[in-house]
Write an enzyme that holds these catalytic residues in place. Structure first.
Site, PDB file in Angstrom:
ATOM      1  N   SER A 100       0.783  -1.095  -0.112  1.00 10.91           N
ATOM      2  CA  SER A 100       0.054  -0.133   0.165  1.00 10.91           C
ATOM      3  C   SER A 100       0.880   1.245   0.029  1.00 10.91           C
ATOM      4  O   SER A 100       0.157   2.196  -0.240  1.00 10.91           O
ATOM      5  CB  SER A 100      -0.882  -0.016   1.220  1.00 10.91           C
ATOM      6  OG  SER A 100      -0.125  -0.100   2.323  1.00 10.91           O
ATOM      7  N   LYS A 168       4.785 -11.480   2.829  1.00  7.17           N
ATOM      8  CA  LYS A 168       3.466 -11.649   2.911  1.00  7.17           C
ATOM      9  C   LYS A 168       3.247 -11.782   1.375  1.00  7.17           C
ATOM     10  O   LYS A 168       3.877 -11.043   0.591  1.00  7.17           O
ATOM     11  CB  LYS A 168       2.561 -10.361   3.321  1.00  7.17           C
ATOM     12  CG  LYS A 168       1.111 -10.785   3.236  1.00  7.17           C
ATOM     13  CD  LYS A 168       0.209  -9.545   4.092  1.00  7.17           C
ATOM     14  CE  LYS A 168       0.230  -8.385   3.067  1.00  7.17           C
ATOM     15  NZ  LYS A 168      -0.689  -8.543   1.887  1.00  7.17           N
ATOM     16  N   GLU A 237      -9.250  -9.999   4.069  1.00  6.95           N
ATOM     17  CA  GLU A 237      -9.669  -8.764   3.672  1.00  6.95           C
ATOM     18  C   GLU A 237     -10.892  -8.561   3.079  1.00  6.95           C
ATOM     19  O   GLU A 237     -11.370  -9.264   2.140  1.00  6.95           O
ATOM     20  CB  GLU A 237      -8.532  -8.066   2.738  1.00  6.95           C
ATOM     21  CG  GLU A 237      -8.777  -6.733   2.429  1.00  6.95           C
ATOM     22  CD  GLU A 237      -7.663  -5.847   1.697  1.00  6.95           C
ATOM     23  OE1 GLU A 237      -7.924  -4.641   1.235  1.00  6.95           O
ATOM     24  OE2 GLU A 237      -6.551  -6.375   1.516  1.00  6.95           O
TER      25      GLU A 237
END
Length: 345
Positions: A100, A168, A237
């Site tokens: 992000s 991740k 998510e």
């Protein structure tokens, strides 16, 4: 350092740093012998400082212990030294250097643009600031999808060059062989299922996942697959809270929710979002709670600085370094008497 000052310094470090010996030196000479952190007068001083309450480093065992005790795991994104520094001081259990940062730190349109070299730079910055939290680095799009071998090579770079403790990656059943390859090499993997932003184009945009029976079953199967492959935890998510809660109960590893309700084993938010470090009118996902107004406070401070500079209120006398009056008088006398002699040839 001047020749005279050099001659004053004894070879013994014990004598050099003796307070009684330093007190006999002229002020300028004494300051020159102080440690750099004490003598520094530059505005570029190191940001790092030890937390008031030093914590033991969080490890995989720590996270598993929190999970067994049903104590929620706190996760926060960080993208540079300052954002990691404050989150670590605040006591986060895990620090995620999420892709992000492509949008919140680099101004890109989405996460698919960010490169491995850029992620590594930001991971190293976060790692320097993080003394206690367990760090995770996002593998960017294009660095792990081709083959498990490619993914392992990327994960090794993240650990060795990025200095994080785990990686991740996004994907469920189809990524299970990749997760297994990385974990067998001794690198912990945080999986990510549900809404996977790197795959937004195939999902039709940033859409909630698992809203149908078929979608919920797929989410559960994906979660089981990454668990079986060796992931130490899995991010859920943008899925219905009821579905996330059921998935969490079915698994034997922690779930980290983001837009997935409070039935997960922990929660993660993007620090820029939750701290309010953005201008008014910016879109925020429904699941984000704004805990601060960093943008507003920064704007207030910067505008106040601008006004003070424009009005010459800043810098005031207390912000300057005064010259002794006798030295100033001598300086003025010299340049008044012999101006041409002081000019460069």
């Amino acid at each position: 350092m001047s020749r005279a000052l050099t001659q004053l310094i004894p070879t013994s470090s014990r004598i050099l740093w003796s307070p009684s010996w330093r007190s006999s030196l002229p002020i300028a000479a004494s300051r020159a012998l102080l440690p750099l952190a004490q003598a520094r007068q530059s505005s570029h001083s190191p940001l790092g400082a030890a937390p008031a309450q030093v914590r033991k480093p969080v490890t995989i065992n720590t996270l598993q212990s929190l999970y067994r005790k049903n104590e929620p795991i706190t996760v926060m994104t960080a993208h540079d030294f300052p954002s990691a520094h404050v989150a670590d001081h605040a006591g986060m259990d895990m620090m995620l250097v999420g892709d992000s940062l492509a949008m919140v730190a680099l101004g890109m349109e989405d996460t698919s643009e960010v490169l491995m070299e850029e992620m590594l730079l930001h991971c190293r910055s976060v790692a320097r600031a993080t003394k206690s939290a367990f760090t995770v680095g996002d593998l960017p799009m294009g660095t792990y999808e081709i083959a498990p071998e490619q993914a392992l090579e990327s994960a090794i770079r993240m650990i060795k060059e990025g200095r994080v403790k785990s990686v991740k990656l996004e994907g469920g059943i189809e990524m299970a062989p990749t997760i297994a390859k990385i974990t067998r090499a001794g690198i912990p993997v945080l999986a990510h299922v549900g809404l996977t932003p790197q795959r937004q184009n195939s999902l039709g945009g940033f859409r909630v996942q698992g809203k149908s029976t078929a979608g919920a079953l797929k989410l559960l199967n994906d979660a089981f697959a990454v668990q079986e492959a060796g992931a130490f935890a899995v991010v859920l998510e943008a899925v219905p809270a009821e579905v996330a809660s059921i998935v969490t109960k079915k698994l034997s590893i922690p779930t980290i929710g983001i837009g997935a309700g409070n039935g997960c084993s922990g929660q993660v938010l993007v620090q820029v979002d939750m701290s309010g470090n953005f201008p008014p009118g910016r879109f925020l996902p429904k699941f984000v709670k704004k805990y601060g107004d960093v943008w507003g406070e920064s704007m207030r401070a910067i505008q106040a600085y601008k006004e003070d500079v424009k009005s010459r209120a800043y810098p005031a006398t207390e912000h300057t370094y005064p010259m002794p009056k006798e030295e100033l008088s001598e300086f003025e006398r010299l340049i008044g008497e012999n101006r041409t002699g002081l000019e460069p040839e």
